[in-house]
Enzyme design. Structure first.
Site, short mmCIF file in Angstrom:
data_model
loop_
_atom_site.label_atom_id
_atom_site.label_comp_id
_atom_site.label_asym_id
_atom_site.label_seq_id
_atom_site.Cartn_x
_atom_site.Cartn_y
_atom_site.Cartn_z
N ARG A 161 0.93 -1.24 0.16
CA ARG A 161 -0.06 -0.06 -0.07
C ARG A 161 0.69 1.39 -0.12
O ARG A 161 0.32 2.31 -0.25
CB ARG A 161 -0.95 0.01 1.20
CG ARG A 161 -2.05 -0.80 0.84
CD ARG A 161 -3.09 -0.82 2.06
NE ARG A 161 -2.58 -1.82 3.01
CZ ARG A 161 -2.90 -1.69 4.41
NH1 ARG A 161 -3.79 -0.51 4.92
NH2 ARG A 161 -2.34 -2.52 5.32
N LYS A 190 31.15 30.00 -0.78
CA LYS A 190 31.56 28.53 -1.12
C LYS A 190 32.93 28.30 -0.69
O LYS A 190 33.88 29.02 -1.19
CB LYS A 190 31.45 28.20 -2.39
CG LYS A 190 31.59 26.56 -2.49
CD LYS A 190 32.15 26.17 -3.91
CE LYS A 190 33.62 26.37 -4.01
NZ LYS A 190 34.30 25.56 -5.07
N ALA A 241 29.06 45.53 -3.40
CA ALA A 241 27.90 44.75 -4.06
C ALA A 241 28.38 44.27 -5.38
O ALA A 241 29.04 44.89 -6.20
CB ALA A 241 26.77 45.91 -4.32
N SER A 244 32.37 48.04 -5.67
CA SER A 244 31.34 47.47 -6.30
C SER A 244 31.51 46.89 -7.69
O SER A 244 32.42 47.57 -8.31
CB SER A 244 30.10 48.28 -6.41
OG SER A 244 29.66 48.40 -5.11
N ALA A 272 35.81 50.59 -8.05
CA ALA A 272 34.50 49.97 -8.50
C ALA A 272 34.53 49.54 -9.94
O ALA A 272 35.25 50.33 -10.56
CB ALA A 272 33.15 50.81 -8.23
N ARG A 289 39.82 50.22 -15.32
CA ARG A 289 38.56 50.87 -15.80
C ARG A 289 38.84 51.61 -17.32
O ARG A 289 40.02 52.26 -17.06
CB ARG A 289 38.03 51.64 -14.57
CG ARG A 289 36.78 52.19 -14.59
CD ARG A 289 36.39 53.30 -13.52
NE ARG A 289 36.30 52.51 -12.38
CZ ARG A 289 36.04 53.34 -11.22
NH1 ARG A 289 36.36 54.67 -11.25
NH2 ARG A 289 35.98 52.90 -10.16
#
Ligand code: UD1
Ligand code: CA
Length: 455
Positions: free
Chosen positions: A15, A350, A379, A404, A422, A439
């Protein structure tokens, strides 16, 4: 007194409608049979024998760590036949305890009571009074209230079917006597099976007293035959664990929406768990820890005063004292956070260590990294740890500031107190105390005209 426990676990469990043998279905992520095994392992002087049959290979493979005598019952010809398979391994002077592999919540105290009730002149039987005893063997008593026999539902007369006292199937009996009665079993009944329950009538005829006891709750002796019963016992078990944790000083906003599928080996006090928290595997949780709603924690160590906000997934991680995680953070295996680390929303970490008071607050991936103390990671920072074949480490030393939207192409080291502008793609080590950025120069075109739509 020596005890041999026989766990009957050969049945098919039709069952359940499953490819998986019934006893491998899980409660709190532990197979049904494992629950029974873990409980009776706490009995002193006890040898465990498991009678298995249906799904034999899978059962042996899945539960090979269980230290027990495994006896295969090739054909399932009834509970009596199942116990007969162990006959030649039973000593006359010992107590034999018979349990079912699909009755997972039986308590040690109940079992101890049973084994205490056995001697050369008595057999111990666990019975249960049921509102609806359909499907159970019935305990037939004589005029003076003594147990006379057990009659199976399918063999019962209409008056016997009115009996509310059911057989749990769980019993304890002296070894020599059991063997004698097993030899005399026949399959002369409606189901053509060798019923273990027939030994009761034989015992009575031999002048043995049947001593009955009852479990504290019905749930303790309920078997799993279908997935509705499985889910019922899962909830019963979870509520028991929740109650235990609350007694130990944990606040659960809703004990019905809390699941522990494993253990909390070190448990602090004043832990507050919001709803839908799942804790899995082996964990340790310190004092004053707050765990937000919908958080999944597995095999992790969480130190004192940690705050985990809603919707985090934490797997094989260590979180240092006073750290703050989430909402929506994912800590993957081998994440080690020191004290007062902040990991914010949509951050994945991780195989990385992050030293004290560092902050990674928004939208970042930090993998295979060693991050120093007082580091601020802006960020959208990504450690590019994988070239498609090999993985490389990123080292960020104490006090560094990562602007960031930076990509750190590993292997790479960011020196102490370095600042990364950044929007940089960092491919070379960046010296300490300096500003490093990569940059394109910003240009503005004067007199530039927006394109116009052609007809
Ligand atoms: C059995 C009892 C019944 C009791 C009920 C409680 C007998 C004859 N009847 O009935 O009085 O009320 O349990 O649930 O004992 N098993 C084997 N090999 C077999 C047959 C069964 O290992 O050949 C195992 C099953 O895997 C299961 C347990 O024994 O764990 C009980 O078997 P099941 O078929 O569920 O017994 P019931 O007919 O429910
Ligand atoms: Ca059953």
């Amino acid at each position: 007194m020596k005890i041999t426990t026989i766990i009957l676990a050969a049945g098919k469990g039709t069952r359940m409608r499953s490819e998986l043998p019934k006893i491998l279905h899980k409660i709190a992520n532990r197979p049904l049979l494992q629950h029974v095994y873990d409980m009776c392992q706490q009995l002193e002087n006890n040898t465990i024998k498991i009678v298995y049959g249906h799904g034999a290979d899978l059962v042996r493979e899945s539960l090979q760590d269980l230290e027990a005598g495994w006896i295969e019952q090739k054909q399932q010809l009834g509970t009596g036949h199942a116990v007969q398979q162990v006959s030649d391994q039973i000593a006359d002077a010992e107590t034999v305890l018979i349990l079912y592999g699909d009755v997972p919540l039986l308590k040690l105290t109940t079992v101890k009571q049973l084994t205490a009730n056995v001697n050369d002149l008595s057999l111990a039987l666990l019975t249960v009074n049921l509102e609806n005893p359909t499907g159970y063997g019935r305990i037939v008593r004589d005029e003076s209230g003594r147990v006379a026999k057990i009659v199976e539902e399918k063999d019962a007369s209409s008056t016997e079917k009115l009996i509310k006292e059911g057989n749990t199937g769980i019993m304890a009996v002296q070894g020599g006597q059991l063997k004698k009665w097993l030899n005399r079993l026949t399959n002369n009944n409606v189901q053509g099976e060798y019923y273990l329950t027939d030994i009761i009538e034989m015992a009575v005829a031999d002048g043995i007293a049947i001593v009955t006891s009852q479990p504290e709750t019905v749930d303790e002796v309920l078997g799993v035959n279908n997935r509705i019963q499985l889910s019922h016992l899962e909830r019963v078990y979870q509520l028991e664990q929740a109650n235990y944790l609350m007694e130990q000083g944990v606040t659960l906003m809703d004990p019905a929406r809390f699941d522990l599928r494993g253990s909390i080996e070190m448990l602090g006090i004043d832990i507050i768990c919001d709803v839908n928290v799942i804790i899995e595997g082996k964990n340790s949780i310190g004092n004053n820890v707050k765990i937000g709603a919908n958080t999944h924690i597995k095999n992790s160590i969480i130190s004192d005063n940690v705050e985990i906000l809603a919707n985090c997934v934490i797997d094989n991680a260590v979180i240092g004292e006073g750290s703050k995680i989430g909402p929506y953070a994912r800590l993957r295996p081998e994440t080690v956070l020191a004290e007062h680390v902040h990991i914010g929303n949509f951050v994945e970490i991780k195989k990385s260590s992050i030293a004290a008071s560092s902050k990674i607050n928004h939208l970042s991936y930090i993998g295979d990294a060693t991050v120093g103390a007082q580091v601020n990671i802006g960020a959208g920072t990504i450690t590019c740890n994988y070239d498609g074949v090999n993985k490389f480490r990123t080292i960020i030393e104490d006090g560094a500031f990562i602007g960031s939207d930076t990509q750190l192409i590993a292997p790479v080291t960011i020196g102490k107190n370095a600042t990364i502008g950044a929007g940089s793609t960092i491919t070379k080590d960046s010296p300490e105390n300096q500003l490093t950025l990569s940059r394109a120069k910003q240009v503005s075109i004067a007199n530039w005209q927006r394109p116009v739509k052609h007809d």
